[in-house]
Design a protein around this motif. Structure first.
Motif, PDB file in Angstrom:
ATOM      1  N   TYR A 118      44.773  46.890 -17.052  1.00  0.00           N
ATOM      2  CA  TYR A 118      44.023  46.896 -18.308  1.00  0.00           C
ATOM      3  C   TYR A 118      44.234  45.581 -19.053  1.00  0.00           C
ATOM      4  O   TYR A 118      45.104  44.775 -18.691  1.00  0.00           O
ATOM      5  CB  TYR A 118      44.459  48.078 -19.182  1.00  0.00           C
ATOM      6  CG  TYR A 118      45.892  48.015 -19.662  1.00  0.00           C
ATOM      7  CD1 TYR A 118      46.201  47.488 -20.912  1.00  0.00           C
ATOM      8  CD2 TYR A 118      46.937  48.466 -18.860  1.00  0.00           C
ATOM      9  CE1 TYR A 118      47.517  47.418 -21.350  1.00  0.00           C
ATOM     10  CE2 TYR A 118      48.246  48.400 -19.296  1.00  0.00           C
ATOM     11  CZ  TYR A 118      48.539  47.876 -20.534  1.00  0.00           C
ATOM     12  OH  TYR A 118      49.836  47.810 -20.972  1.00  0.00           O
ATOM     13  N   ASP A 119      43.464  45.375 -20.098  1.00  0.00           N
ATOM     14  CA  ASP A 119      43.547  44.173 -20.922  1.00  0.00           C
ATOM     15  C   ASP A 119      44.740  44.302 -21.860  1.00  0.00           C
ATOM     16  O   ASP A 119      44.724  45.103 -22.796  1.00  0.00           O
ATOM     17  CB  ASP A 119      42.246  44.009 -21.715  1.00  0.00           C
ATOM     18  CG  ASP A 119      42.246  42.759 -22.584  1.00  0.00           C
ATOM     19  OD1 ASP A 119      43.263  42.037 -22.592  1.00  0.00           O
ATOM     20  OD2 ASP A 119      41.235  42.513 -23.268  1.00  0.00           O
ATOM     21  N   VAL A 120      45.790  43.520 -21.612  1.00  0.00           N
ATOM     22  CA  VAL A 120      47.019  43.647 -22.384  1.00  0.00           C
ATOM     23  C   VAL A 120      46.835  43.287 -23.856  1.00  0.00           C
ATOM     24  O   VAL A 120      47.629  43.692 -24.716  1.00  0.00           O
ATOM     25  CB  VAL A 120      48.134  42.779 -21.743  1.00  0.00           C
ATOM     26  CG1 VAL A 120      47.847  41.288 -21.959  1.00  0.00           C
ATOM     27  CG2 VAL A 120      49.502  43.155 -22.294  1.00  0.00           C
ATOM     28  N   SER A 121      45.785  42.545 -24.173  1.00  0.00           N
ATOM     29  CA  SER A 121      45.561  42.134 -25.557  1.00  0.00           C
ATOM     30  C   SER A 121      44.809  43.190 -26.370  1.00  0.00           C
ATOM     31  O   SER A 121      44.607  43.027 -27.569  1.00  0.00           O
ATOM     32  CB  SER A 121      44.765  40.821 -25.597  1.00  0.00           C
ATOM     33  OG  SER A 121      43.450  41.015 -25.067  1.00  0.00           O
ATOM     34  N   SER A 122      44.398  44.271 -25.716  1.00  0.00           N
ATOM     35  CA  SER A 122      43.580  45.300 -26.378  1.00  0.00           C
ATOM     36  C   SER A 122      44.299  46.643 -26.391  1.00  0.00           C
ATOM     37  O   SER A 122      44.639  47.179 -25.331  1.00  0.00           O
ATOM     38  CB  SER A 122      42.232  45.437 -25.665  1.00  0.00           C
ATOM     39  OG  SER A 122      41.523  46.552 -26.146  1.00  0.00           O
ATOM     40  N   SER A 135      42.070  49.214 -24.714  1.00  0.00           N
ATOM     41  CA  SER A 135      42.170  49.184 -23.257  1.00  0.00           C
ATOM     42  C   SER A 135      43.415  49.927 -22.778  1.00  0.00           C
ATOM     43  O   SER A 135      43.380  50.636 -21.767  1.00  0.00           O
ATOM     44  CB  SER A 135      42.206  47.726 -22.773  1.00  0.00           C
ATOM     45  OG  SER A 135      42.238  47.668 -21.365  1.00  0.00           O
ATOM     46  N   ASP A 150      34.447  42.238 -10.491  1.00  0.00           N
ATOM     47  CA  ASP A 150      35.733  42.032 -11.161  1.00  0.00           C
ATOM     48  C   ASP A 150      36.793  43.016 -10.692  1.00  0.00           C
ATOM     49  O   ASP A 150      37.982  42.720 -10.746  1.00  0.00           O
ATOM     50  CB  ASP A 150      35.567  42.156 -12.683  1.00  0.00           C
ATOM     51  CG  ASP A 150      34.770  40.994 -13.257  1.00  0.00           C
ATOM     52  OD1 ASP A 150      34.685  39.960 -12.568  1.00  0.00           O
ATOM     53  OD2 ASP A 150      34.250  41.129 -14.380  1.00  0.00           O
ATOM     54  N   SER A 151      36.389  44.218 -10.265  1.00  0.00           N
ATOM     55  CA  SER A 151      37.373  45.238  -9.893  1.00  0.00           C
ATOM     56  C   SER A 151      38.074  44.900  -8.592  1.00  0.00           C
ATOM     57  O   SER A 151      39.122  45.460  -8.291  1.00  0.00           O
ATOM     58  CB  SER A 151      36.699  46.611  -9.770  1.00  0.00           C
ATOM     59  OG  SER A 151      35.904  46.666  -8.610  1.00  0.00           O
ATOM     60  N   ASN A 188      35.099  50.487 -18.946  1.00  0.00           N
ATOM     61  CA  ASN A 188      35.853  49.520 -19.732  1.00  0.00           C
ATOM     62  C   ASN A 188      36.888  48.784 -18.890  1.00  0.00           C
ATOM     63  O   ASN A 188      37.128  47.585 -19.093  1.00  0.00           O
ATOM     64  CB  ASN A 188      36.528  50.233 -20.903  1.00  0.00           C
ATOM     65  CG  ASN A 188      37.293  49.294 -21.809  1.00  0.00           C
ATOM     66  OD1 ASN A 188      38.456  48.974 -21.557  1.00  0.00           O
ATOM     67  ND2 ASN A 188      36.650  48.852 -22.870  1.00  0.00           N
ATOM     68  N   LEU A 189      37.508  49.483 -17.944  1.00  0.00           N
ATOM     69  CA  LEU A 189      38.540  48.887 -17.107  1.00  0.00           C
ATOM     70  C   LEU A 189      37.961  48.183 -15.874  1.00  0.00           C
ATOM     71  O   LEU A 189      38.710  47.707 -15.024  1.00  0.00           O
ATOM     72  CB  LEU A 189      39.537  49.964 -16.664  1.00  0.00           C
ATOM     73  CG  LEU A 189      40.292  50.655 -17.809  1.00  0.00           C
ATOM     74  CD1 LEU A 189      41.103  51.835 -17.284  1.00  0.00           C
ATOM     75  CD2 LEU A 189      41.193  49.670 -18.546  1.00  0.00           C
TER      76      LEU A 189
END
Length: 242
Positions: free
Chosen positions: A17-21, A24, A81-82, A149-150
């Motif tokens: 996941y997006d560590v900044s969110s 997420s 992207d996945s 989202n992921l």
């Protein structure tokens, strides 16, 4: 010296996941719902011995098997992207199909069979029931959205996963639960009766609580416990008084 064995990530529980969110992160937890529901099924099946719960769990396994067959048949790739963090085909989304089945079967059961304890106010009772439906639907939708989202699936793959799961859950409930209850002398009813009367089912004490009680027997079991508990407390106080 022997070469070190290759080590890989277990995709079943590995989520990127997006560590900044923070959103997420929450969605990464929610996307594990199907993994966490499996032990919940097992605990409920063993503890309650309810045929409906065992039947729902069996249908969930069938749904998972169907998803594997569909993925290997269509062989549709995941979003580009996945590929950074997950292998395997993407159509249909297994998590979305899982939750679609789970939500559809559960809502059907709550609508057709289960009755919650009444508050004495028809409006409050109806509102609570609608709130439960909405909560289940929201949970299913969040898990499906988490796959988008992921970056694990495309909208197309998620939508089809939800649709297949919901259709399967609805059909499975109607054929194995609703029709046997409404038409006990039909082939569906006879099959369910045969299952309940089988010596193995009697040995492990499988029951169909909703065939007798609208809440599956929860209230009558609680009242029995309350009576026994009060008798125990009364006996305890009498012994202390003596």
């Amino acid at each position: 010296m022997a070469a070190a064995a290759e080590r890989v990530s277990l995709d079943l529980t590995h989520v990127v996941y997006d560590v900044s969110s923070q959103t997420s992160f929450v969605l990464a937890l929610l996307t594990l719902s199907p993994i966490l529901l499996m032990p919940a099924y097992a605990v409920l099946a063993v503890q309650t011995r309810e045929l409906t719960i065992i039947n729902m769990w069996a249908g969930q396994f069938f749904s998972e098997g169907l998803n594997i067959v569909l993925k290997r048949t269509f062989k549709e790739e995941r979003p580009p992207d996945s590929k950074l963090h997950l292998d395997g085909y993407g159509f249909p989304s297994s998590h979305s199909q899982y939750m679609g089945y789970f939500g559809a079967f559960l809502i059907c059961h709550l609508y057709f069979r289960h009755r919650f304890a009444s508050t004495g106010n028809a409006l409050l009772d109806r509102s609570f029931r609608l709130l439960v439906y909405a909560a289940i639907t929201f949970w299913v939708a969040l898990v499906a959205y988490s796959r988008l989202n992921l970056l694990y699936h495309t909208p197309y793959q998620v939508a089809w996963g939800l649709a297949i799961g919901a259709l399967l859950g609805t059909i499975h409930y109607i054929v194995t639960e609703h029709l046997p209850y409404r038409r006990p002398l039909s082939v569906f009813g006879r099959v369910r009766t045969a299952i309940l009367n089988h010596p193995l089912m009697n040995w492990i004490q499988v029951r169909d609580g909703w065939a007798i009680w609208p809440d599956g027997g929860r209230e009558i079991e609680w009242k029995h416990w309350k009576d026994m508990y009060q008798q125990r407390q009364t006996s305890f106080h009498q012994k202390r008084a003596n």
